[in-house]
Design a protein around this motif. Structure first.
Motif, mmCIF file in Angstrom:
data_model
loop_
_atom_site.group_PDB
_atom_site.id
_atom_site.type_symbol
_atom_site.label_atom_id
_atom_site.label_comp_id
_atom_site.label_asym_id
_atom_site.label_seq_id
_atom_site.Cartn_x
_atom_site.Cartn_y
_atom_site.Cartn_z
ATOM 1 N N LYS B 228 54.920 44.291 47.699
ATOM 2 C CA LYS B 228 53.987 45.087 46.910
ATOM 3 C C LYS B 228 52.563 44.771 47.317
ATOM 4 C CE LYS B 228 57.148 45.211 43.064
ATOM 5 N NZ LYS B 228 57.628 44.422 41.963
ATOM 6 N N GLY B 229 51.699 45.735 47.134
ATOM 7 C CA GLY B 229 50.297 45.520 47.439
ATOM 8 C C GLY B 229 49.415 46.262 46.455
ATOM 9 N N VAL B 230 48.218 45.747 46.271
ATOM 10 C CA VAL B 230 47.250 46.403 45.403
ATOM 11 C C VAL B 230 45.942 46.539 46.167
ATOM 12 C CG1 VAL B 230 45.973 46.291 43.233
ATOM 13 C CG2 VAL B 230 48.289 45.418 43.325
ATOM 14 N N LEU B 231 45.448 47.757 46.251
ATOM 15 C CA LEU B 231 44.155 48.002 46.887
ATOM 16 C C LEU B 231 43.106 48.130 45.790
ATOM 17 C CD1 LEU B 231 42.556 48.774 49.540
ATOM 18 C CD2 LEU B 231 42.967 51.148 48.877
ATOM 19 N N VAL B 232 42.067 47.344 45.886
ATOM 20 C CA VAL B 232 40.972 47.396 44.908
ATOM 21 C C VAL B 232 39.731 47.893 45.644
ATOM 22 C CG1 VAL B 232 39.615 46.104 43.244
ATOM 23 C CG2 VAL B 232 41.970 45.422 43.710
#
Lengths: 189, 310
Positions: B228-232
């Motif tokens: 999983k990844g989160v782009l901020v």
């Protein structure tokens, strides 16, 4: 503070509370009920009840705990109405998924997501330090709404043992969480 | 549970009480002790706070679509109602069982219903004389004068109370405003801390910097944890409806689309992505501007953010 504002009919305050807690509360409701459509209704009812009855919270105890209690009690009521649930929970523990990112709601901010991730990590660490038999009793009581007597029957151990495990388990969870930084402010809204 | 219990015995039962795991008769008995002992009640609140943390480890499930809008619509309708539930709740006792099991927190005190004044007895019927009329007129004038003085006094008192209440509300609002300012400042600090925390929780992260066509100060971070990844994203301008931002990972030299998003210039934007095994070895992360709905091929001229795996 948020509950005070909600009690004064401040819809923005309710929105702020929703954005901060909706995901965690929905996870809990869904864990208890395990029927997403029903869980969605209970979730909606929970926040509606907060909107209607925020003025009944008089500042005693933790505000967040009060909101979570509404959700849990509603969920357990619903669970009790669903008499025909398969009994698969005796050995079911919340799975360990260290570092799992909760799926972000469309409206969740970076702060909210990282806060949720951090709280999740903290509680998982704490639960990891509790003997598994105590943890099982805690989770059966919390998520299944089972009484100590029912847990004893389900797990096939004596009532006295369940009582001891529940007491030691929750006290230990509290000690570990407080040592890890849980304060009264954590539960404020 | 008819026998008396010591405070220590009750304290031992509090964890199960907080979890609602006692038998009904025990629940009632413990509740009786708790409601009459501030020390026990304080302990209940502490345990309850710890127990409520268990909610944080329930498996994550996406929130139902439109749940938020549905709730807020309902709230807006409630606010528009001439006699909303908030007004009602000052006079109507609603069921409170969900709110207060197992601990009776915030139980409202029942408001006594004001007694209706007794009905006036029927007036005596008789013939009036002029003297009666005179006396009655004098009494009426004297009564009127007394009533006027009394009325003025009551009015002055009510106005005084009203002004006092307004002043209290004004003071309270000023305090709340100050608190809100302080809270905002604290939250801004926490936002920075939380992003640092997100970075700590992630296995790795990639920093994306603005290209020559990006607004000044635009940047992003892509946090990766397992699959999983989160782009901020911060500082990108809002786009017209015909365009969208698109996130790309360059895998084996090929830019692969990983989702579209709209940016809000004054707050961070978040994009959560699933990372299959094949994407784990990405070398570059890009954000480009594409037509609404996104593209299959990246438009290199419109790349606004870029970062490389170091």
């Amino acid at each position: 503070m948020l509950l005070d504002m909600i009690a004064r009919r401040d819809a923005d305050a309710l929105t702020a509370l929703y954005d901060r807690h909706a995901q965690t509360i929905y996870n809990m409701i869904n864990r208890i009920i395990r029927e997403p459509a029903v869980a969605a209704e209970v979730h909606q009812d929970t926040f509606w009840q907060v909107w209607q009855k925020a003025s009944e919270f008089h500042g005693a105890g933790a505000a967040a705990a009060w909101v979570y209690r509404i959700a849990r009690n509603k969920s357990l009521d619903q669970l009790r109405r669903q008499k025909a649930r398969p009994q698969v929970v005796a050995t079911t523990l919340v799975e360990d998924e260290p570092g799992d990112f909760p799926p972000p709601a469309d409206t969740a901010s970076v702060e909210q997501i990282s806060e949720q991730a951090w709280k999740r990590q903290r509680v998982r660490r704490a639960l990891g330090d509790i003997p598994i038999e105590q943890r099982l009793c805690l989770e059966l009581a919390y998520y299944e709404g089972m009484s100590q007597r029912e847990i004893a029957e389900r797990v096939n151990i004596s009532l006295g043992t369940v009582k001891t495990r529940i007491r030691l388990g929750l006290e230990k969870l509290e000690r570990i969480l407080r040592a890890d930084g849980l304060t009264a402010e954590d539960a404020a809204l | 549970m008819s026998t008396e219990r010591t405070s220590d015995q009750i304290r031992e039962l509090l964890p199960a009480y907080v979890l609602g795991a006692l038998d009904p008769d025990e629940m009632l008995a413990v509740d009786g002790y708790v409601q009459n002992d501030p020390m026990l009640l304080a302990r209940v609140y502490e345990l309850e706070q710890a127990a409520s943390q268990l909610a944080h480890v329930a498996p994550s499930t996406p929130l139902p679509a439109a749940a938020r809008e549905r709730l807020l619509d309902r709230v807006q309708k409630d606010l528009k109602r001439p006699s909303s539930s908030a007004d009602m709740r000052t006079t109507i006792q609603l069921p409170i069982e969900e709110l207060n099991r197992p601990v009776h927190v915030g139980t409202p005190t029942a408001r006594p219903v004001p007694a209706m004044p007794p009905a006036s007895p029927p007036e005596r019927l008789r013939r009036d004389t002029p003297a009666d009329w005179r006396n009655r007129l004098q009494q009426w004038l004297a009564g009127l004068s007394r009533r006027a003085v009394l009325g003025a006094t009551v009015a002055a008192l009510l106005i005084g109370i009203y002004v006092g209440q307004l002043q209290i509300q004004l003071n309270q609002m000023s305090r709340e405003l100050a608190t809100i300012h302080s809270t905002v400042a604290t939250l801004e600090e926490r936002a920075q801390e939380n992003q640092q925390l997100l970075a700590l929780l992630a296995d790795r992260d990639v920093r994306l910097a603005g290209t020559s066509i990006a607004p000044q100060g635009a940047s992003a971070a892509f946090y990766v944890q397992g699959d999983k990844g989160v782009l901020v994203v911060r500082g990108l301008e809002a786009l017209p409806a015909t365009q969208t931002y698109q996130f790309w990972l360059v895998i084996d030299g090929t830019p692969t689309p990983f989702g579209v998003f709209q940016a809000q210039p004054d707050q961070p934007t978040l994009l959560s992505v699933a990372l299959p095994q094949s994407a784990q070895g990405f070398a570059i992360a890009d954000v480009s501007i594409e037509p609404a709905g996104g593209s299959q091929q990246i438009t290199k001229e419109t790349v606004v953010l870029r970062g490389s795996v170091s």
